[in-house]
Motif scaffolding. Structure first.
Motif, PDB file in Angstrom:
ATOM      1  N   ASN A   9       0.808  -1.231   0.000  1.00 22.40           N
ATOM      2  CA  ASN A   9       0.000   0.000   0.000  1.00 22.40           C
ATOM      3  C   ASN A   9       0.839   1.277   0.000  1.00 22.40           C
ATOM      4  OD1 ASN A   9      -2.694  -0.887  -0.185  1.00 22.40           O
ATOM      5  ND2 ASN A   9      -2.638  -1.543   1.964  1.00 22.40           N
ATOM      6  N   SER A  10       2.013   1.225  -0.584  1.00 18.58           N
ATOM      7  CA  SER A  10       2.811   2.445  -0.720  1.00 18.58           C
ATOM      8  C   SER A  10       3.657   2.355  -1.981  1.00 18.58           C
ATOM      9  CB  SER A  10       3.707   2.671   0.507  1.00 18.58           C
ATOM     10  OG  SER A  10       4.643   1.615   0.647  1.00 18.58           O
ATOM     11  N   GLN A  11       3.925   3.512  -2.577  1.00 16.11           N
ATOM     12  CA  GLN A  11       4.721   3.588  -3.790  1.00 16.11           C
ATOM     13  C   GLN A  11       6.189   3.712  -3.416  1.00 16.11           C
ATOM     14  OE1 GLN A  11       5.022   2.711  -6.731  1.00 16.11           O
ATOM     15  NE2 GLN A  11       3.784   4.140  -7.956  1.00 16.11           N
ATOM     16  N   ASP A  12       7.088   3.388  -4.338  1.00 13.99           N
ATOM     17  CA  ASP A  12       8.507   3.640  -4.108  1.00 13.99           C
ATOM     18  C   ASP A  12       9.048   4.567  -5.196  1.00 13.99           C
ATOM     19  OD1 ASP A  12       9.632   2.012  -6.378  1.00 13.99           O
ATOM     20  OD2 ASP A  12       8.713   0.377  -5.261  1.00 13.99           O
ATOM     21  N   LYS A  13      10.123   5.246  -4.886  1.00 13.83           N
ATOM     22  CA  LYS A  13      10.662   6.268  -5.788  1.00 13.83           C
ATOM     23  C   LYS A  13      11.101   5.675  -7.125  1.00 13.83           C
ATOM     24  CE  LYS A  13      10.324  10.227  -3.682  1.00 13.83           C
ATOM     25  NZ  LYS A  13       9.537  11.331  -4.308  1.00 13.83           N
ATOM     26  N   ALA A  14      11.732   4.507  -7.088  1.00 12.62           N
ATOM     27  CA  ALA A  14      12.221   3.911  -8.329  1.00 12.62           C
ATOM     28  C   ALA A  14      11.073   3.622  -9.288  1.00 12.62           C
ATOM     29  CB  ALA A  14      12.995   2.630  -8.024  1.00 12.62           C
ATOM     30  N   THR A  15       9.976   3.093  -8.762  1.00 16.75           N
ATOM     31  CA  THR A  15       8.813   2.805  -9.603  1.00 16.75           C
ATOM     32  C   THR A  15       8.178   4.104 -10.099  1.00 16.75           C
ATOM     33  OG1 THR A  15       8.389   0.749  -8.395  1.00 16.75           O
ATOM     34  CG2 THR A  15       6.573   1.657  -9.675  1.00 16.75           C
ATOM     35  N   GLU A  16       8.064   5.069  -9.201  1.00 13.77           N
ATOM     36  CA  GLU A  16       7.448   6.358  -9.551  1.00 13.77           C
ATOM     37  C   GLU A  16       8.236   7.076 -10.644  1.00 13.77           C
ATOM     38  OE1 GLU A  16       6.239  10.488  -7.230  1.00 13.77           O
ATOM     39  OE2 GLU A  16       6.440   8.617  -6.107  1.00 13.77           O
ATOM     40  N   ASN A  17       9.563   6.895 -10.635  1.00 19.09           N
ATOM     41  CA  ASN A  17      10.416   7.556 -11.618  1.00 19.09           C
ATOM     42  C   ASN A  17      10.678   6.696 -12.858  1.00 19.09           C
ATOM     43  OD1 ASN A  17      10.697   9.829  -9.967  1.00 19.09           O
ATOM     44  ND2 ASN A  17      12.444   8.933  -8.878  1.00 19.09           N
ATOM     45  N   GLY A  18       9.963   5.593 -12.975  1.00 18.40           N
ATOM     46  CA  GLY A  18      10.162   4.692 -14.108  1.00 18.40           C
ATOM     47  C   GLY A  18       9.523   5.207 -15.382  1.00 18.40           C
ATOM     48  N   LEU A  19       9.602   4.399 -16.419  1.00 24.04           N
ATOM     49  CA  LEU A  19       8.993   4.757 -17.699  1.00 24.04           C
ATOM     50  C   LEU A  19       7.494   4.977 -17.538  1.00 24.04           C
ATOM     51  CD1 LEU A  19      10.603   2.225 -20.229  1.00 24.04           C
ATOM     52  CD2 LEU A  19      11.180   4.638 -19.933  1.00 24.04           C
ATOM     53  N   SER A  20       6.938   5.844 -18.344  1.00 26.26           N
ATOM     54  CA  SER A  20       5.484   6.000 -18.376  1.00 26.26           C
ATOM     55  C   SER A  20       4.872   4.745 -18.994  1.00 26.26           C
ATOM     56  CB  SER A  20       5.085   7.228 -19.180  1.00 26.26           C
ATOM     57  OG  SER A  20       5.320   7.008 -20.560  1.00 26.26           O
ATOM     58  N   ILE A  21       3.634   4.473 -18.642  1.00 29.17           N
ATOM     59  CA  ILE A  21       2.937   3.314 -19.209  1.00 29.17           C
ATOM     60  C   ILE A  21       2.825   3.445 -20.721  1.00 29.17           C
ATOM     61  CG2 ILE A  21       0.715   2.127 -19.301  1.00 29.17           C
ATOM     62  CD1 ILE A  21       0.404   2.826 -16.315  1.00 29.17           C
ATOM     63  N   THR A  22       2.582   4.649 -21.212  1.00 24.92           N
ATOM     64  CA  THR A  22       2.441   4.869 -22.654  1.00 24.92           C
ATOM     65  C   THR A  22       3.727   4.535 -23.391  1.00 24.92           C
ATOM     66  OG1 THR A  22       0.788   6.600 -22.308  1.00 24.92           O
ATOM     67  CG2 THR A  22       1.904   6.568 -24.436  1.00 24.92           C
ATOM     68  N   GLU A  23       4.855   5.039 -22.884  1.00 22.68           N
ATOM     69  CA  GLU A  23       6.135   4.767 -23.540  1.00 22.68           C
ATOM     70  C   GLU A  23       6.466   3.285 -23.479  1.00 22.68           C
ATOM     71  OE1 GLU A  23      10.881   5.982 -23.424  1.00 22.68           O
ATOM     72  OE2 GLU A  23       9.474   6.993 -22.081  1.00 22.68           O
ATOM     73  N   PHE A  24       6.249   2.690 -22.308  1.00 20.90           N
ATOM     74  CA  PHE A  24       6.548   1.268 -22.176  1.00 20.90           C
ATOM     75  C   PHE A  24       5.707   0.441 -23.145  1.00 20.90           C
ATOM     76  CE2 PHE A  24       5.793  -2.972 -20.656  1.00 20.90           C
ATOM     77  CZ  PHE A  24       7.081  -3.416 -20.420  1.00 20.90           C
ATOM     78  N   SER A  25       4.403   0.715 -23.213  1.00 21.99           N
ATOM     79  CA  SER A  25       3.504  -0.053 -24.081  1.00 21.99           C
ATOM     80  C   SER A  25       3.933   0.049 -25.545  1.00 21.99           C
ATOM     81  CB  SER A  25       2.065   0.447 -23.926  1.00 21.99           C
ATOM     82  OG  SER A  25       1.611   0.283 -22.597  1.00 21.99           O
ATOM     83  N   THR A  26       4.324   1.237 -25.966  1.00 25.56           N
ATOM     84  CA  THR A  26       4.784   1.435 -27.345  1.00 25.56           C
ATOM     85  C   THR A  26       6.000   0.579 -27.639  1.00 25.56           C
ATOM     86  OG1 THR A  26       3.924   3.700 -27.393  1.00 25.56           O
ATOM     87  CG2 THR A  26       5.629   3.139 -28.998  1.00 25.56           C
TER      88      THR A  26
END
Length: 263
Positions: free
Chosen positions: A203-220
């Protein structure tokens, strides 16, 4: 490979990477089956698509892997065939080995590994009959190397690589393709939904995940790798260097990961 006129089945489609793939593919001339446990969320995503008539909803739970033959038969009946299965469903973990109950490891293996291979095996006769089919499997960079706090998750992801490498070899004669997609950090809710040692959610976010690729860029980038029929694709930022460090300088990677204090 082209997505035109194909039937594409996506698991874990109600959020994160799965949702991003649905929205990207819905702009193309294909039909999509979307699956997860959350039927309400799937219905909401369907309504976001420009041609909702090309979207079919098939809710199920990967943990119920004994029922996959029935699930596959239902999927095939929706549009008459399945050409591409994107195995994206799963859960993650954030806890030290010493603090993790074995029931958590079991759940991770049941969902991330056994559920995925049971679904894929149930679909395999359909691919063989058609002499055509493609599995795209979302594993992780951590299917290639490891770090603390994710031991059960990494174990399941490593296992997927072993299984699907064998699948690719055994069924090349049947024109069955396998693409293993290895994400680095992607800005999704995977950390919030990760299991901790007692099986509850982080139930908490981490900085590495938050600063990762956007879902749009990753999906492309993921869809490009599938179209190119790559065996493996590493998609992320500087963390993809870990794959090559593991191969050539494993002790250096070990020291680097420990110093990074990734949670």
């Amino acid at each position: 490979m082209t997505f035109k006129n194909k039937v594409i089945w996506i698991t874990g489609a109600s959020s994160g990477i799965g949702k991003g793939l649905v929205l990207a593919l819905s702009k193309l001339d294909c039909q999509i089956i979307i699956s997860s446990r959350k039927e309400t969320d799937l219905n909401l995503i369907k309504q976001l698509c420009p041609k909702p008539e090309n979207i079919a909803i098939l809710p199920f739970d990967l943990a119920n892997y004994e029922n996959m033959k029935l699930i596959v038969a239902t999927a095939i009946s929706l549009f008459g065939s399945v050409d591409l299965l994107i195995n994206n469903g799963g859960i993650s973990q954030r806890s030290l080995i010493i603090d993790t109950d074995i029931s958590v490891d079991k759940k991770l293996m049941e969902i991330d590994y056994l559920g995925t291979i049971a679904l894929s095996k149930a679909l395999l006769p359909h691919f063989i009959k058609n002499q055509s089919g493609h599995y795209a499997v979302v594993t992780s960079l951590m299917g290639k190397f490891s770090s603390p706090y994710r031991s059960g998750y990494f174990g399941a992801k490593h296992a997927l690589h072993g299984f699907f490498d064998a699948m690719r070899m055994e069924h090349e004669k049947d024109n069955v393709k396998v693409t293993l997609i290895c994400p680095g950090f992607v800005n999704t809710n995977i950390a919030k939904n990760a299991l901790i040692g007692d099986g509850s959610l982080q139930n908490s976010q981490d900085k590495a995940t938050e600063n990762g690729l956007s879902i749009t860029e990753f999906s492309t980038r993921m869809l490009k790798a599938i179209k190119q029929e790559k065996f493996e694709a590493y998609i992320g930022k500087k963390e993809i260097l870990g794959v090559y460090l593991k191969r050539f300088f494993p002790r250096l990677l070990h020291r680097f990961v420990i110093k990074s204090q990734v949670r």
